[in-house]
Enzyme design. Structure first.
Site, PDB file in Angstrom:
ATOM      1  N   CYS A  77       1.823   0.313  19.850  1.00 20.18           N
ATOM      2  CA  CYS A  77       1.379  -0.745  18.940  1.00 20.18           C
ATOM      3  C   CYS A  77       0.630  -1.859  19.676  1.00 20.18           C
ATOM      4  CB  CYS A  77       2.523  -1.412  18.194  1.00 20.18           C
ATOM      5  SG  CYS A  77       3.641  -0.278  17.401  1.00 20.18           S
ATOM      6  N   ARG A  92      -3.874   1.400  21.366  1.00 18.75           N
ATOM      7  CA  ARG A  92      -2.416   1.345  21.481  1.00 18.75           C
ATOM      8  C   ARG A  92      -1.700   1.999  20.303  1.00 18.75           C
ATOM      9  NH1 ARG A  92      -0.767  -1.958  25.317  1.00 18.75           N
ATOM     10  NH2 ARG A  92       1.260  -2.134  24.354  1.00 18.75           N
ATOM     11  N   TRP A 120       1.720   2.275  16.211  1.00 20.01           N
ATOM     12  CA  TRP A 120       2.012   3.663  16.578  1.00 20.01           C
ATOM     13  C   TRP A 120       3.454   3.855  16.167  1.00 20.01           C
ATOM     14  CZ3 TRP A 120       5.244   6.373  20.022  1.00 20.01           C
ATOM     15  CH2 TRP A 120       4.870   7.690  20.287  1.00 20.01           C
ATOM     16  N   ASN A 144       5.931  -4.995  18.751  1.00 19.96           N
ATOM     17  CA  ASN A 144       5.579  -3.787  19.498  1.00 19.96           C
ATOM     18  C   ASN A 144       6.800  -3.424  20.329  1.00 19.96           C
ATOM     19  OD1 ASN A 144       4.508  -1.899  21.299  1.00 19.96           O
ATOM     20  ND2 ASN A 144       3.599  -3.459  22.596  1.00 19.96           N
ATOM     21  N   GLY A 145       7.363  -2.247  20.091  1.00 17.13           N
ATOM     22  CA  GLY A 145       8.545  -1.846  20.857  1.00 17.13           C
ATOM     23  C   GLY A 145       9.569  -1.184  19.968  1.00 17.13           C
ATOM     24  N   GLU A 152      -5.429  19.260  34.362  1.00 15.35           N
ATOM     25  CA  GLU A 152      -6.084  18.111  33.741  1.00 15.35           C
ATOM     26  C   GLU A 152      -7.162  18.566  32.747  1.00 15.35           C
ATOM     27  OE1 GLU A 152      -5.514  15.123  33.337  1.00 15.35           O
ATOM     28  OE2 GLU A 152      -7.409  14.167  32.884  1.00 15.35           O
ATOM     29  N   LYS A 206      -7.164  17.630  28.799  1.00 21.30           N
ATOM     30  CA  LYS A 206      -8.275  16.942  28.126  1.00 21.30           C
ATOM     31  C   LYS A 206      -8.654  17.692  26.844  1.00 21.30           C
ATOM     32  CE  LYS A 206      -8.224  13.893  29.406  1.00 21.30           C
ATOM     33  NZ  LYS A 206      -7.375  13.381  30.431  1.00 21.30           N
ATOM     34  N   GLU A 232      -5.886  17.317  24.133  1.00 18.99           N
ATOM     35  CA  GLU A 232      -5.776  15.958  23.604  1.00 18.99           C
ATOM     36  C   GLU A 232      -6.826  15.652  22.554  1.00 18.99           C
ATOM     37  OE1 GLU A 232      -4.315  12.782  26.890  1.00 18.99           O
ATOM     38  OE2 GLU A 232      -6.115  13.858  27.428  1.00 18.99           O
ATOM     39  N   HIS A 257       1.643  36.497  36.375  1.00 22.64           N
ATOM     40  CA  HIS A 257       3.060  36.441  36.017  1.00 22.64           C
ATOM     41  C   HIS A 257       3.257  36.035  34.563  1.00 22.64           C
ATOM     42  CE1 HIS A 257       4.129  37.143  40.149  1.00 22.64           C
ATOM     43  NE2 HIS A 257       3.299  36.171  40.516  1.00 22.64           N
ATOM     44  N   LYS A 310      -2.886   5.198  23.914  1.00 26.87           N
ATOM     45  CA  LYS A 310      -3.341   4.995  25.287  1.00 26.87           C
ATOM     46  C   LYS A 310      -2.225   4.474  26.174  1.00 26.87           C
ATOM     47  CE  LYS A 310      -6.704   4.629  28.236  1.00 26.87           C
ATOM     48  NZ  LYS A 310      -6.957   5.988  28.720  1.00 26.87           N
TER      49      LYS A 310
HETATM   50  C1  G6P Z   1      -0.727   8.391  27.603  1.00 25.58           C
HETATM   51  C2  G6P Z   1      -2.233   8.440  27.656  1.00 25.58           C
HETATM   52  C3  G6P Z   1      -2.672   9.267  28.855  1.00 25.58           C
HETATM   53  C4  G6P Z   1      -2.069   8.727  30.125  1.00 25.58           C
HETATM   54  C5  G6P Z   1      -0.548   8.619  30.032  1.00 25.58           C
HETATM   55  C6  G6P Z   1       0.031   7.830  31.195  1.00 25.58           C
HETATM   56  O1  G6P Z   1      -0.226   9.650  27.305  1.00 25.58           O
HETATM   57  O2  G6P Z   1      -2.745   8.987  26.458  1.00 25.58           O
HETATM   58  O3  G6P Z   1      -4.074   9.228  28.940  1.00 25.58           O
HETATM   59  O4  G6P Z   1      -2.412   9.552  31.193  1.00 25.58           O
HETATM   60  O5  G6P Z   1      -0.180   7.922  28.838  1.00 25.58           O
HETATM   61  O6  G6P Z   1      -0.429   6.513  31.108  1.00 25.58           O
HETATM   62  P1  G6P Z   1      -0.606   5.524  32.314  1.00 25.58           P
HETATM   63  O7  G6P Z   1      -1.180   4.282  31.702  1.00 25.58           O
HETATM   64  O8  G6P Z   1       0.776   5.292  32.877  1.00 25.58           O
HETATM   65  O9  G6P Z   1      -1.502   6.140  33.316  1.00 25.58           O
END
Ligand code: G6P
Length: 615
Positions: free
Chosen positions: A2, A27, A75, A101-102, A488, A492, A495, A511, A610
């Site tokens: 949030c 957020r 969120w 937020n929390g 990674e 990507k 996501e 495997h 994020k």
């Molecule tokens: C969320 C974001 C990712 C990020 C992860 C860790 O899942 O969507 O993009 O890698 O959090 O976040 P940080 O800010 O700790 O790198």
């Protein structure tokens, strides 16, 4: 997670809050809401969906008058994302309005107690419980809003950044923080409140970041009084000058923040090592490291804790540190580490990697490591973030604000910092030859140019995206330094396109995942020049003989893999240790184009956020 925004001052609050909410949508974007107060009537509007939906509703439903206001983009944690659960929330009397937020973990027992006392609840949220607890205390104890907030917060267990105001006090907003970030922008006769500084950057460059367990009473045209929530002690505010500017948080002509951020990588990688890497002189200078070198060189091992993409950067670092600095490394998901009673001693160094510097699990892992005596080093992007303050020392990545939810430039700048640390330690420990050391320093200095060259294949990658955009599954394979890049790349794609994708060490394919390979399965293989090149070629053969479609990331001029693969994405030649900085670029672009072609919301993919400030 949030995002919260607030304003109290001399201007109309509405435009400031609505624009601020747009900047904070990274957020969370399940619902949005706003409350404005002109001293007579509170205007409150909230809706499921994004801030643009809120804007439409505000235009139809409420007056936007008022120079006090609070806004929220959510969120969802408690309660489904709908209009009723959206913030702000009123107290039962209608006098208090709150955004939060929390998570309030003990909201259930407090709610029962309040229901027994006659309170009713419209929503399923923990936040509505909190605002009524504040109201109950205010009435019962006959205290002002600030005191009631303080007493209430002493009863709750959980995490919060809140902003609350009282209809009877039109010149005051009360805010508090524990676990979730909260910044107060200090203007001339006006104050701003937000989860980060982006909502108020065009109005003031001066901010106070509240620490955990602090609250502030903000009085219009007067002052900000900060106190400790636990013992009511007054705290002298630490006022910071912000480095951020407006251009950094706008799209700058790109269709999406993610694309802008992918294209920023040459310059932000350079920003990350500028002044720190003097390649020709053979010097690496990292302010946060200099005073603590012996902690690293004497360490029994390094434990890296992180989540998501940052965890992948940690995996790349494991290869670099072990290979070159000869220090054993373990890479841990922060969420697992914090709960499994890990063996940590004073001889361990913990590196916490986090773009946002606010990830709840990473923060908890840091606290645990500190309690057990480890030295904790932070690698964060957001200056002044909680993790950057909680760690003993650290290095900022200088990637600039990353707005797209899918992390791109944060990843490559994190690897840049980790590479510099590893090379510096290797040099001091004597585990790298002078010639290898100089070679890698000089090569690191060429990375921005090489990333730029990799970006030039964008049009070609877009064509490949067009061919595979309708695939239901993807496999990503890599070995050694490029195994984490495969993870990674798959992350990507998942996501932002919602296509199922898995990353694997190429040799592990046999495997299990090999059973999935047929003519419908695209397999992205990172097959650049490396010690494992021949082995990767064999893995490609195995895929080919099962009719899998091969999309290979190859080194410029490669002929062997080019002949075997269905499609290739070229990157410049680069020593293996530094190759993840470049091989990751085509994978970012491939995911981006597929997601755009599938008309996904690239910058704000569903269900993600994020900054994950909840467990
Ligand atoms: C969320 C974001 C990712 C990020 C992860 C860790 O899942 O969507 O993009 O890698 O959090 O976040 P940080 O800010 O700790 O790198």
């Amino acid at each position: 997670m949030c995002g919260i925004v607030g304003y109290i001052g001399k201007r109309e609050a509405y435009p400031i809050i609505i624009n601020g909410l747009k900047r904070l949508e990274y957020r969370g974007y399940d619902s949005a809401g706003i409350a404005l107060y002109d001293g007579n009537e509170i205007q409150l509007c909230k809706t499921k969906g994004k801030v643009v939906n809120l804007e439409e509703r505000v235009a139809q439903e409420i007056s936007t008058k008022g120079s006090l206001g609070i806004g929220h983009t959510r969120w969802a944690t408690h309660g489904v994302p709908n209009d009723v659960n959206a913030h702000p929330h009123y107290s039962n009397s209608g006098d208090l309005v709150i955004i939060h937020n929390g998570i309030i973990e003990n909201y259930g027992s407090i709610k029962k107690e309040l229901i027994n006392r006659g309170y009713t609840f419209k929503s399923d949220t923990d936040t509505e419980v909190l605002v009524n607890l504040i109201e109950e205390i205010k009435k019962n104890e006959n205290v002002k809003l600030g005191k009631a907030v303080q007493l209430a917060l002493n009863q709750v267990v959980g995490a919060y950044a809140i902003a609350v105001f009282d209809k009877n006090k039109p010149d005051e907003i009360v805010v508090a923080k524990l676990g979730s970030p909260l910044a107060i922008g200090v203007g001339e006769d006006e104050f701003f409140v937000a989860s980060d500084a982006t909502p108020f950057i065009e109005f003031t460059k001066t901010a106070i970041y509240l620490e955990d367990e602090e609250m502030a009473v903000i009085r219009r045209g007067r002052d900000v009084k900060i106190r400790k929530i636990k013992n009511d002690k007054l705290v002298h505010p630490y006022v910071q000058e912000l480095q951020l500017n407006l251009e950094q948080i706008e799209k700058g002509g790109y269709d999406h923040f993610m694309l802008k951020e992918i294209y920023e990588q040459p310059s932000v990688i350079k920003d990350t090592y500028r002044g720190r890497l003097l390649a020709d002189e053979g010097i690496i200078k990292l302010g946060g490291l200099e005073d603590h070198i012996s902690k690293f060189t004497n360490a029994n091992r390094i434990i890296i804790v992180a989540c998501g993409t940052s965890w992948h950067a940690g995996l790349v670092a494991e290869y670099i540190f072990e290979d070159w600095a000869r220090i054993p490394v373990e890479v841990e998901y922060a969420s697992e580490f914090r709960y499994r009673n890990p063996v940590i001693t004073e001889k361990d160094v913990v590196i916490a990697i986090s773009q946002s510097g606010e990830t709840a699990d990473t923060l908890a892992a840091i606290k645990l490591a500190k309690e057990r005596g480890a030295f904790v080093y932070g690698i964060c992007n957001v200056v002044g973030s909680t993790i950057s303050r909680e760690t003993h020392s650290g290095t900022y990545t200088h990637a600039g604000p990353e707005i797209g939810v899918a992390s791109t430039k944060a990843f490559t700048t994190q690897i840049t910092v980790l590479t510099m640390i590893a090379l510096k330690l290797a040099k001091i420990k004597g585990t790298i030859s002078q010639s290898d050391y100089m070679l890698h320093l000089r090569e690191l200095d060429t990375i921005p140019t090489k990333v730029q060259e990799a970006l030039e294949s964008d049009a070609k990658i877009k064509e490949i995206a067009e061919i595979f955009k309708d695939a239901a599954n993807f496999l990503y394979l890599g070995r050694g330094y490029n195994f984490p890049v495969a993870l990674e790349g798959a992350l990507k794609l998942k996501e932002i396109s919602y296509i199922h994708a898995e990353g694997y060490p190429a040799a592990e394919m046999k495997h299990g995942p090999i059973a999935l390979i047929d003519e419908h399965m695209p397999v992205v293989v990172i097959a650049v020049n490396s010690n494992h090149y021949d082995k990767v070629v064999s893995n490609i053969q195995e895929i080919k003989s099962r009719k899998g479609k091969i999309i290979a990331v190859v080194t410029e001029g490669d002929t062997t893999v080019r002949e075997m693969a269905d499609y290739v994405m070229e990157v410049p030649n680069i020593p293996e240790m530094l190759s993840p900085l470049v091989t990751t670029i085509p994978l970012q672009l491939l995911s981006y184009h597929i997601a755009v072609m599938l008309e996904r919301n690239v910058d704000q993919p569903r269900n993600l956020a994020k900054s994950v400030t909840v467990e």
